[in-house]
Design a protein around this motif. Structure first.
Motif, PDB file in Angstrom:
ATOM      1  N   ALA A 383      29.013  92.308   5.081  1.00 30.56           N
ATOM      2  CA  ALA A 383      28.257  91.968   4.752  1.00 30.56           C
ATOM      3  C   ALA A 383      28.078  89.754   4.574  1.00 30.56           C
ATOM      4  N   GLU A 384      29.753  89.370   5.146  1.00 32.55           N
ATOM      5  CA  GLU A 384      30.030  88.167   4.995  1.00 32.55           C
ATOM      6  C   GLU A 384      31.042  88.098   6.370  1.00 32.55           C
ATOM      7  N   GLY A 385      30.725  88.872   7.160  1.00 32.82           N
ATOM      8  CA  GLY A 385      30.984  88.401   8.802  1.00 32.82           C
ATOM      9  C   GLY A 385      32.074  88.414   8.542  1.00 32.82           C
ATOM     10  N   ARG A 386      32.795  89.597   7.996  1.00 34.25           N
ATOM     11  CA  ARG A 386      34.249  90.095   8.598  1.00 34.25           C
ATOM     12  C   ARG A 386      34.511  91.278   8.724  1.00 34.25           C
ATOM     13  N   GLU A 387      35.616  91.313   9.583  1.00 28.13           N
ATOM     14  CA  GLU A 387      35.947  92.532  10.261  1.00 28.13           C
ATOM     15  C   GLU A 387      36.293  93.700   9.421  1.00 28.13           C
ATOM     16  N   ALA A 388      35.558  95.382   8.867  1.00 26.01           N
ATOM     17  CA  ALA A 388      36.399  95.621   8.187  1.00 26.01           C
ATOM     18  C   ALA A 388      36.249  97.475   9.543  1.00 26.01           C
ATOM     19  N   ASP A 389      35.833  98.182   8.041  1.00 27.20           N
ATOM     20  CA  ASP A 389      36.537  99.665   8.356  1.00 27.20           C
ATOM     21  C   ASP A 389      34.781  99.389   8.191  1.00 27.20           C
ATOM     22  N   GLU A 390      33.830  99.757   7.545  1.00 25.97           N
ATOM     23  CA  GLU A 390      32.077 100.324   7.921  1.00 25.97           C
ATOM     24  C   GLU A 390      31.333  98.727   7.542  1.00 25.97           C
ATOM     25  N   GLY A 391      30.520  99.128   8.799  1.00 22.57           N
ATOM     26  CA  GLY A 391      29.766  97.318   9.164  1.00 22.57           C
ATOM     27  C   GLY A 391      28.404  97.489  10.269  1.00 22.57           C
ATOM     28  N   GLU A 392      28.313  96.244  10.727  1.00 25.15           N
ATOM     29  CA  GLU A 392      26.840  96.205  11.455  1.00 25.15           C
ATOM     30  C   GLU A 392      27.435  96.332  12.577  1.00 25.15           C
ATOM     31  N   VAL A 393      28.039  97.065  13.058  1.00 26.33           N
ATOM     32  CA  VAL A 393      28.184  97.723  14.921  1.00 26.33           C
ATOM     33  C   VAL A 393      27.582  95.626  15.810  1.00 26.33           C
ATOM     34  N   CYS A 394      29.582  95.564  16.690  1.00 28.79           N
ATOM     35  CA  CYS A 394      28.984  93.811  16.636  1.00 28.79           C
ATOM     36  C   CYS A 394      29.845  93.883  18.304  1.00 28.79           C
ATOM     37  N   LEU A 395      29.555  93.810  19.243  1.00 31.20           N
ATOM     38  CA  LEU A 395      30.190  93.411  20.632  1.00 31.20           C
ATOM     39  C   LEU A 395      31.005  92.199  20.704  1.00 31.20           C
ATOM     40  N   LYS A 396      32.163  92.330  21.031  1.00 37.93           N
ATOM     41  CA  LYS A 396      32.819  91.099  20.713  1.00 37.93           C
ATOM     42  C   LYS A 396      32.468  90.134  21.926  1.00 37.93           C
ATOM     43  N   LEU A 397      32.244  89.594  22.498  1.00 37.39           N
ATOM     44  CA  LEU A 397      32.305  87.827  23.156  1.00 37.39           C
ATOM     45  C   LEU A 397      33.075  87.260  24.103  1.00 37.39           C
ATOM     46  N   ASP A 398      33.674  86.759  22.723  1.00 34.44           N
ATOM     47  CA  ASP A 398      34.581  85.729  22.962  1.00 34.44           C
ATOM     48  C   ASP A 398      36.388  86.385  24.088  1.00 34.44           C
ATOM     49  N   ASP A 399      36.392  85.462  24.455  1.00 32.65           N
ATOM     50  CA  ASP A 399      37.936  85.822  25.866  1.00 32.65           C
ATOM     51  C   ASP A 399      39.194  85.768  24.465  1.00 32.65           C
ATOM     52  N   VAL A 400      40.557  86.514  24.869  1.00 37.01           N
ATOM     53  CA  VAL A 400      41.039  86.882  24.321  1.00 37.01           C
ATOM     54  C   VAL A 400      41.937  85.711  24.446  1.00 37.01           C
ATOM     55  N   PRO A 401      42.538  85.306  23.841  1.00 35.35           N
ATOM     56  CA  PRO A 401      42.874  83.511  23.404  1.00 35.35           C
ATOM     57  C   PRO A 401      43.913  84.136  24.060  1.00 35.35           C
ATOM     58  N   GLY A 402      44.141  82.669  25.039  1.00 30.20           N
ATOM     59  CA  GLY A 402      45.672  82.676  25.901  1.00 30.20           C
ATOM     60  C   GLY A 402      45.131  83.341  27.452  1.00 30.20           C
ATOM     61  N   GLU A 403      44.364  84.092  27.226  1.00 37.68           N
ATOM     62  CA  GLU A 403      43.466  84.702  28.416  1.00 37.68           C
ATOM     63  C   GLU A 403      42.978  83.194  29.938  1.00 37.68           C
ATOM     64  N   ALA A 404      42.576  83.822  30.471  1.00 45.40           N
ATOM     65  CA  ALA A 404      42.080  83.366  31.387  1.00 45.40           C
ATOM     66  C   ALA A 404      40.812  83.581  31.073  1.00 45.40           C
ATOM     67  N   PRO A 405      40.062  83.343  31.399  1.00 50.18           N
ATOM     68  CA  PRO A 405      38.353  84.187  31.380  1.00 50.18           C
ATOM     69  C   PRO A 405      38.564  84.857  32.380  1.00 50.18           C
ATOM     70  N   GLY A 406      37.941  86.465  31.595  1.00 50.31           N
ATOM     71  CA  GLY A 406      38.225  87.455  32.646  1.00 50.31           C
ATOM     72  C   GLY A 406      39.842  88.441  32.831  1.00 50.31           C
ATOM     73  N   GLY A 407      40.893  87.396  32.725  1.00 51.46           N
ATOM     74  CA  GLY A 407      41.849  87.925  32.867  1.00 51.46           C
ATOM     75  C   GLY A 407      42.681  88.870  31.841  1.00 51.46           C
ATOM     76  N   HIS A 408      41.682  89.598  31.407  1.00 49.50           N
ATOM     77  CA  HIS A 408      42.711  90.306  30.186  1.00 49.50           C
ATOM     78  C   HIS A 408      41.565  91.613  30.212  1.00 49.50           C
ATOM     79  N   PRO A 409      41.654  93.035  30.847  1.00 48.51           N
ATOM     80  CA  PRO A 409      40.516  93.811  31.340  1.00 48.51           C
ATOM     81  C   PRO A 409      39.608  94.125  29.331  1.00 48.51           C
ATOM     82  N   GLY A 410      38.552  93.954  29.751  1.00 48.11           N
ATOM     83  CA  GLY A 410      37.370  93.847  28.809  1.00 48.11           C
ATOM     84  C   GLY A 410      37.097  92.859  27.530  1.00 48.11           C
ATOM     85  N   THR A 411      37.907  91.770  28.796  1.00 45.15           N
ATOM     86  CA  THR A 411      38.020  90.649  27.464  1.00 45.15           C
ATOM     87  C   THR A 411      36.449  89.911  27.849  1.00 45.15           C
ATOM     88  N   GLY A 412      36.111  89.006  27.065  1.00 37.76           N
ATOM     89  CA  GLY A 412      34.321  88.060  27.717  1.00 37.76           C
ATOM     90  C   GLY A 412      33.411  88.947  27.437  1.00 37.76           C
TER      91      GLY A 412
END
Length: 584
Positions: A383-412
């Motif tokens: 409910a506070e927007g923190r990652e937990a073991d129970e909560g709303e299912v969300c898809l990560k949209l950001d690239d991995v820090p330090g990687e070029a967009p799309g440079g790492h499998p599954g990023t972005g």
């Protein structure tokens, strides 16, 4: 011959990677990359390529109860869709035009879908269950320019005003252009220009359980390419005969009756019947050697009432899938015992493709949706927007820090995510902010990374300060031999705030009486922890549902609130305090 573009090559490489690396999605996902596309038209660049490579292979097989069957090859489907595309162009259909399709599981549906994609028109699938008021809303909010409908549905448009082309499939209708005229068109199609991968392709009106339908917009890459994850989850292979029990007009039909099987080069199999009957389905699957089957839990509940073991040596099934709502463990166990096959669950939305699933070969945990599909990174936010073991299912949209967009499998941003809600930039911003897409569904994740569905955020409730998942309680009750369908909602209570109440549909021939109520309540007490105990039940003959078949628990909650405010009890309602012999 059409030249094979670099983007088409990239798509084929991503597809082949998933076809050849089956099994644990976590391992496959570590090496999988969404193709980076610029110009891509799936119908021209992929489907027609399959038609050139293996044109005689069956693409579509429709068996009509009492009316014969049709089997269409990839080459024939490519040629017919070219004819339809040329004919539609002659009627004024242009790139970007909105086209509403209201057709059944008939060959014209697939021909028209492919033709529209080739033209760059935007398809609005429509269910046969829609009313004139529903159609009016879709034509107005969807800015529809063209309608293709079956002859049985044409009368629904009489009161639907608008300046749109009317095309009818079947018998001629006054004021409508006959689809059969498309057969005079040329089977050689030349597009009017390149298709951008981000061009609009599909516009879905969602069947929301709590609000007015939203307009979900998908592109030439988000659904065609995004459904590589669905192909992987189902376990499809080239040449498979794949059956998905779904009605046209809904996203799941596009998932498993269009993109996923044709991504793999499989054959789509349809069984059209006036009324569902499990014996007829089993006989047809055995005769036609269907080897992959996807069906909603309602169908699986009907199937397990048959002697499935008697069909074990007759069926060619390799993969069996449940979709639409979570599967109950009892169904999985019965299918495993009878057929030796693991019935696998998965999860996704109209807004996405398959994002979590039990892939072939992955050990299944009863009740779990499985692991993230290749190309998707999942987070559970509390409910506070923190990652937990129970909560709303969300898809990560950001690239991995330090990687070029799309440079790492599954990023972005995952390719299978919608472009947005066309009718509401505000709603789009609401579900996509802070680097996440928020699904509105709640799940739990265990130590091995498996996800278990808890419920819609709107459906989860508190009783005696404990969080209750309706699905968990429903899964327990459905194991009672007399229960065929159930929906659990909170019932207002002066002491506990709320207590779980179950609305129950019984099997045919079961008596909805006091004796049955006592038996069900006693069964629930044995199956559930005290704080989860179902304390009120009501026997009903039907449950309120959306036109796509999802239970409208919000309607049941409102009904229950009004009853308790009135202090009334309706026929068929039983409370645990009605039975002194039940131990507290």
């Amino acid at each position: 011959m059409t030249a094979i573009t670099a983007d088409a090559i990239a798509f084929r490489a991503a597809r082949d990677h998933l076809l050849t690396h089956r099994g644990d999605p976590a391992k496959v996902g570590a090496s999988f990359r969404w193709p980076r596309l610029t110009q891509f038209n799936w119908a021209l660049d992929h489907f027609d390529r399959l038609a050139r490579e293996d044109g005689d292979a069956p693409a579509l097989w429709i068996v009509n109860e009492g009316a014969g069957e049709q089997k269409i090859s990839y080459a024939r489907m490519a040629a017919r869709s070219n004819q339809v595309a040329n004919w539609l162009r002659g009627l004024g259909v242009r790139r970007g035009d909105r086209m509403l399709l209201m057709l059944g599981n008939e060959v014209a549906l697939w021909e028209t879908m492919l033709a529209a994609f080739k033209l760059g028109a935007v398809v609005i699938p429509a269910s046969a269950l829609l009313t004139p008021a529903d159609l009016r809303d879709r034509i107005e909010r969807g800015h529809v320019r063209h309608v293709v409908a079956g002859e049985a549905h044409a009368p629904k448009f009489e009161s639907v005003a608008g300046d749109y082309t009317r095309i009818v499939v079947g018998a001629a209708q006054p004021g409508w252009t006959a689809f059969d005229a498309s057969r005079a068109g040329s089977d050689a199609f030349t597009p009017d220009g390149p298709t951008q991968a981000t061009d609009p392709l599909l516009l879905y009106f969602t069947s929301g359980t709590t609000s007015k339908p939203k307009l979900v917009l998908h592109t030439h890459q988000s659904y065609p390419v995004g459904h590589l994850s669905t192909m992987f989850w189902i376990g499809l292979k080239p040449g498979d005969i794949h059956m998905n029990i779904s009605s046209p007009g809904w996203a799941k039909h596009a998932w498993s009756c269009f993109f996923a099987p044709w991504n793999a080069g499989a054959c789509i199999f349809m069984h059209n019947v006036a009324r569902f009957a499990a014996p007829s389905l089993l006989e047809t699957m055995a005769r036609c050697q269907v080897n992959t089957l996807c069906a909603p839990p309602t169908v699986w509940r009907m199937l397990i009432q048959e002697d499935l073991a008697a069909w074990r040596g007759k069926l060619a099934l390799r993969e069996v899938i449940g979709a639409g709502e979570p599967l109950n463990p009892e169904i999985i166990e019965q299918v495993k015992t009878s057929w030796g096959l693991t019935l696998r669950d998965g999860y996704g939305q109209t807004e996405t493709t398959a994002i979590i699933g039990n892939a072939p070969g992955l050990p299944v945990k009863p009740g779990s949706m499985g692991l993230p599909m290749p190309g998707y990174r999942i987070a559970l936010l509390d409910a506070e927007g923190r990652e937990a073991d129970e909560g709303e299912v969300c898809l990560k949209l950001d690239d991995v820090p330090g990687e070029a967009p799309g440079g790492h499998p599954g990023t972005g941003r995952p390719l299978g995510l919608m472009a947005g809600y066309e009718d509401s930039p505000e709603r789009t911003a609401e579900v996509m902010h802070g680097g996440y897409y928020r699904t509105g569904d709640v799940a739990q994740r265990d130590a091995q990374g498996y996800y278990t569905f808890v419920g819609r955020a709107d459906d989860v409730f508190k009783a005696s300060d404990y969080r209750i998942s309706p699905f968990e309680l429903e899964s327990a009750l459905i194991e009672h031999a007399a229960v065929v369908e159930v929906a659990v909602v909170p019932s207002p209570d002066p002491v506990r705030l709320a207590v779980p109440k179950a609305f129950i549909i019984l099997t045919q021939g079961s008596a909805a009486d006091r004796t049955m109520a006592l038996d069900v309540l006693a069964f629930a007490r044995q199956a559930l922890a005290p704080y989860k105990r179902v304390r009120r039940i009501e026997f009903v003959t039907e449950l309120p549902k959306t036109i796509s078949g999802k239970i409208r628990r919000v309607e049941l909650r409102q009904l229950e609130i009004s009853r308790r405010e009135r202090g009334t009890r309706d026929a068929g309602e039983y409370f645990e305090e009605d039975f002194p012999d039940l131990k507290s």
